[in-house]
Write a protein that holds these residues in place. Structure first.
Motif, PDB file in Angstrom:
ATOM      1  N   ASN A  56       0.828  -1.213   0.000  1.00 12.29           N
ATOM      2  CA  ASN A  56       0.000   0.000   0.000  1.00 12.29           C
ATOM      3  C   ASN A  56       0.858   1.257   0.000  1.00 12.29           C
ATOM      4  N   TYR A 172       2.394  -9.427   0.536  1.00 14.42           N
ATOM      5  CA  TYR A 172       1.189  -8.605   0.597  1.00 14.42           C
ATOM      6  C   TYR A 172       0.125  -9.237   1.500  1.00 14.42           C
ATOM      7  N   LYS A 176      -1.317  -8.271   5.314  1.00 14.37           N
ATOM      8  CA  LYS A 176      -2.739  -8.036   5.588  1.00 14.37           C
ATOM      9  C   LYS A 176      -3.227  -8.916   6.747  1.00 14.37           C
ATOM     10  N   PRO A 179      -0.523  -7.890  10.457  1.00 12.86           N
ATOM     11  CA  PRO A 179       0.122  -6.567  10.394  1.00 12.86           C
ATOM     12  C   PRO A 179       1.156  -6.353  11.494  1.00 12.86           C
TER      13      PRO A 179
END
Length: 227
Positions: A56, A172, A176, A179
């Protein structure tokens, strides 16, 4: 040597990467590691994983581009890197075996990549993507031994996209799901480095030295002389 170690520390620091080039830096590193023999020491696997983990933030630093666009651009850089390595092997193969070893170039890496190529054939270009050092020298060796260009490009394409997408997607989705792992990324990176480099280090330490690699033309010449 201290400068190399300091650079490596920066390259496994996501914040430093994003602040000092972001996607452009990643593309340059992947291109260098997959086609230029001076890039063999670069940490491609851990970089891709970290790029996915901080997907992100990386997307935000690159005009808010979708994450899949980032992966596509990096995969293309890997394809182009291998193409340069293949071309370099075609043009400069014999010269490499008259070159003295330096920190950035060692003939044993070529012999190691050649052994890998002999064992797996065209598939070596695919499998080499997942092995540090080997992935740098495999396309060069493929060029030296005269691998068919279309066959090389086929394995080059699927290998680069499989490597980039698997590493970045793993980072990734792990980011998610967990974290909190951002506080322990150094341990993850160390684990990745150990797992991916152990087979290569084992080969370097215990593998037998090989003679010079011969091009297809050289082999044909020797066969004709022996008849």
């Amino acid at each position: 040597m201290d400068q190399i170690i300091e650079l490596f520390r920066h390259l496994i620091n996501p914040a430093w990467i994003i602040d000092n080039g972001g996607l452009y830096l990643l593309i340059a590193i992947i291109f260098a590691e997959t086609g230029l023999f001076v890039g063999f020491f670069l940490p491609g696997d851990s970089l891709l994983f970290l790029a996915g983990f901080y997907g992100n933030e990386l997307s935000a630093s690159f005009h808010d581009a979708p994450f899949v666009v980032l992966m596509l651009l990096i995969a293309v850089a890997g394809v182009l890197g291998n193409m340069v390595g293949f071309w370099f092997g075609r043009k400069s193969g014999p010269m490499l075996y008259n070159r003295k070893d330096t920190f950035f170039f060692k003939k044993k890496h070529l012999h190691q990549a050649h052994d890998f190529y002999e064992k797996y054939g065209g598939g070596a270009i695919f499998f080499a993507r997942f092995l540090p050092i080997i992935r740098t020298f495999a396309p060069i060796v493929a060029g030296i031994v005269g691998m068919d260009r279309k066959k090389f490009m086929f394995f080059n394409l699927i290998g680069s996209f499989a490597w980039v997408f698997s590493m970045m997607l793993a980072g990734y989705f792990l980011g998610k799901k967990f974290p909190g792992l951002k506080d322990h990324l150094e341990l993850i990176v160390i684990g990745l480095v150990v797992v991916t480099t152990f087979p290569v280090l084992f080969k370097l330490l215990f593998g037998k030295a090989k003679g010079p690699i011969k091009t297809e033309a050289a082999k044909a010449t020797e066969e004709s002389e022996s008849k």
